[in-house]
Write an enzyme that holds these catalytic residues in place. Structure first.
Site, short mmCIF file in Angstrom:
data_model
loop_
_atom_site.label_atom_id
_atom_site.label_comp_id
_atom_site.label_asym_id
_atom_site.label_seq_id
_atom_site.Cartn_x
_atom_site.Cartn_y
_atom_site.Cartn_z
N ASP A 15 4.21 -42.04 3.86
CA ASP A 15 4.34 -42.86 5.34
C ASP A 15 5.52 -43.00 5.91
O ASP A 15 5.98 -42.46 6.97
CB ASP A 15 3.47 -43.95 5.54
CG ASP A 15 3.05 -44.50 6.98
OD1 ASP A 15 3.09 -43.68 7.62
OD2 ASP A 15 2.75 -45.65 7.05
N ASN A 45 -3.82 -36.22 -1.12
CA ASN A 45 -4.19 -35.55 -2.24
C ASN A 45 -3.32 -35.98 -3.50
O ASN A 45 -2.57 -35.41 -3.56
CB ASN A 45 -4.39 -34.12 -2.38
CG ASN A 45 -5.61 -33.70 -1.23
OD1 ASN A 45 -6.47 -34.47 -1.30
ND2 ASN A 45 -5.39 -32.71 -0.33
N LYS A 96 -2.52 -35.43 -7.05
CA LYS A 96 -2.80 -34.36 -8.17
C LYS A 96 -2.25 -34.85 -9.45
O LYS A 96 -3.07 -34.24 -10.27
CB LYS A 96 -2.13 -33.16 -7.68
CG LYS A 96 -2.84 -32.53 -6.21
CD LYS A 96 -1.90 -31.39 -5.84
CE LYS A 96 -2.71 -30.75 -4.58
NZ LYS A 96 -4.13 -29.87 -5.23
N ARG A 103 1.58 -35.76 22.77
CA ARG A 103 2.28 -36.95 22.28
C ARG A 103 2.15 -36.89 20.47
O ARG A 103 2.22 -37.73 19.91
CB ARG A 103 1.76 -38.21 22.70
CG ARG A 103 2.36 -38.61 24.18
CD ARG A 103 2.09 -40.03 24.47
NE ARG A 103 0.54 -40.46 24.69
CZ ARG A 103 0.11 -41.46 23.94
NH1 ARG A 103 0.61 -42.05 23.21
NH2 ARG A 103 -1.28 -41.62 24.21
N LYS A 104 1.26 -35.80 20.41
CA LYS A 104 0.81 -35.84 18.79
C LYS A 104 1.82 -34.97 18.05
O LYS A 104 2.17 -33.81 18.31
CB LYS A 104 -0.62 -35.34 18.85
CG LYS A 104 -1.65 -36.05 19.17
CD LYS A 104 -3.15 -35.48 19.07
CE LYS A 104 -3.32 -34.49 20.31
NZ LYS A 104 -4.89 -34.12 20.28
#
Ligand SMILES: CCCCCCCCCCCC(=O)SCCNC(=O)CCNC(=O)[C@H](O)C(C)(C)COP(=O)(O)OP(=O)(O)OC[C@H]1O[C@@H](n2cnc3c(N)ncnc32)[C@H](O)[C@@H]1OP(=O)(O)O
Length: 240
Positions: free
Chosen positions: A161, A183, A185, A206-207
């Site tokens: 993050d 994921n 692994k 805005r994404k």
């Protein structure tokens, strides 16, 4: 490995006293100051080597510092306490700074920087602006254990993050995480070093869509892969 962690812990505690010593003010805060600079007094920069860093982490750090010399990469400084972001967007969105500094929140600090040296998140992020990507060098300490001997998945998610946040913020300014998909692994050995390669895949209004992989230093082991969606904050909206 656990034995070396314990030995490491002992020396880490010995180092504690030195920790708040002279601030390692970096001489090379570079253009990242645009986003991360502080208006207040002096903030220590934590994205620099300390004695808990393993040989692997120091080696990789040196390699990336070399890449910074021609300006294609930059090291992102990292402060522990509230940075006063230059972006005006933050001011409209987040809590009144007086509230933040008030009782109860006066101890607020960045989650990933809240541990003693070497016990939690040791990391540094490098940014390549032209290629819209970042590389995060991360050594997860003994307080981040999940399954015995391995990093907690939440610690990996946190680091992803942060790596994503930095990658997105370079292009988007004031952003927040809207979605994370990970994921897992392979389990990451505690106290080992991993490399998180993040990139901005798409910018849509805005994404900001980002993706990353988490690999061992020799790149042979793929520990995790993730995608994320970050939203550039709308200065006209508030968080409440
Ligand atoms: C310098 C710093 C360094 C920082 C270095 C350190 C980094 C630390 C990183 C930590 C980051 C965090 O922990 S952040 C904390 C965790 N995250 C949060 O608490 C966020 C909580 N959520 C929110 O506050 C809000 O939902 C926002 C801000 C994310 C978005 O709200 P908004 O601004 O009102 O936007 P909104 O209109 O809803 O959505 C805008 C567009 O995005 C889409 N959208 C929104 N959410 C989603 C979603 N989950 N999945 C798909 N799409 C979504 C909408 O459909 C819309 O698309 P369209 O109609 O336009 O097509």
């Amino acid at each position: 490995m656990l034995r070396s962690c314990t030995a490491g812990l002992r020396s880490l505690w010995a180092l504690r006293g030195r920790r708040e010593g002279a601030a390692r003010l970096s001489a090379d805060l570079q253009p990242a100051r645009r986003l991360f600079s502080t208006e207040k007094a002096v903030h220590k920069d934590w994205a620099l080597p300390n004695p808990s860093w393993s040989k692997d982490l120091k080696l990789l750090f040196d390699q990336f510092m070399k890449k910074c010399e021609d300006g294609s990469w930059e090291r992102l400084p990292s402060c522990k306490h509230t940075c006063t972001y230059k972006s005006e967007d933050f001011k409209t969105y987040f809590l009144d700074p007086q509230l933040v500094e008030g009782e109860g929140l006066s101890q607020a600090q960045l989650f990933t920087r809240g541990f003693e040296d070497g016990l939690g998140f040791e990391y540094v992020i490098f940014n390549n602006n032209d290629e819209k990507r970042t590389v995060c060098l991360f050594q997860g300490g003994p307080y981040l254990q999940g399954i015995p001997g391995f990093l907690h998945g939440g610690a990996i998610a946190t680091m992803i993050d942060v790596a994503f946040g930095s990658c997105a913020a370079i292009s988007g300014g004031a952003v927040m995480t809207a979605n994370l998909n990970i994921n897992f692994k392979r389990p990451v050995p505690l106290c080992s070093v991993v490399v998180i390669h993040s990139q901005l895949d798409k910018l849509e209004g805005r994404k900001l869509f980002v993706s990353c992989n988490v690999r061992s230093v020799d790149e042979k082991t793929l520990y995790s892969e993730a995608t994320g969606l970050f939203i550039k904050l709308d200065p006209k909206k508030s968080s409440t």
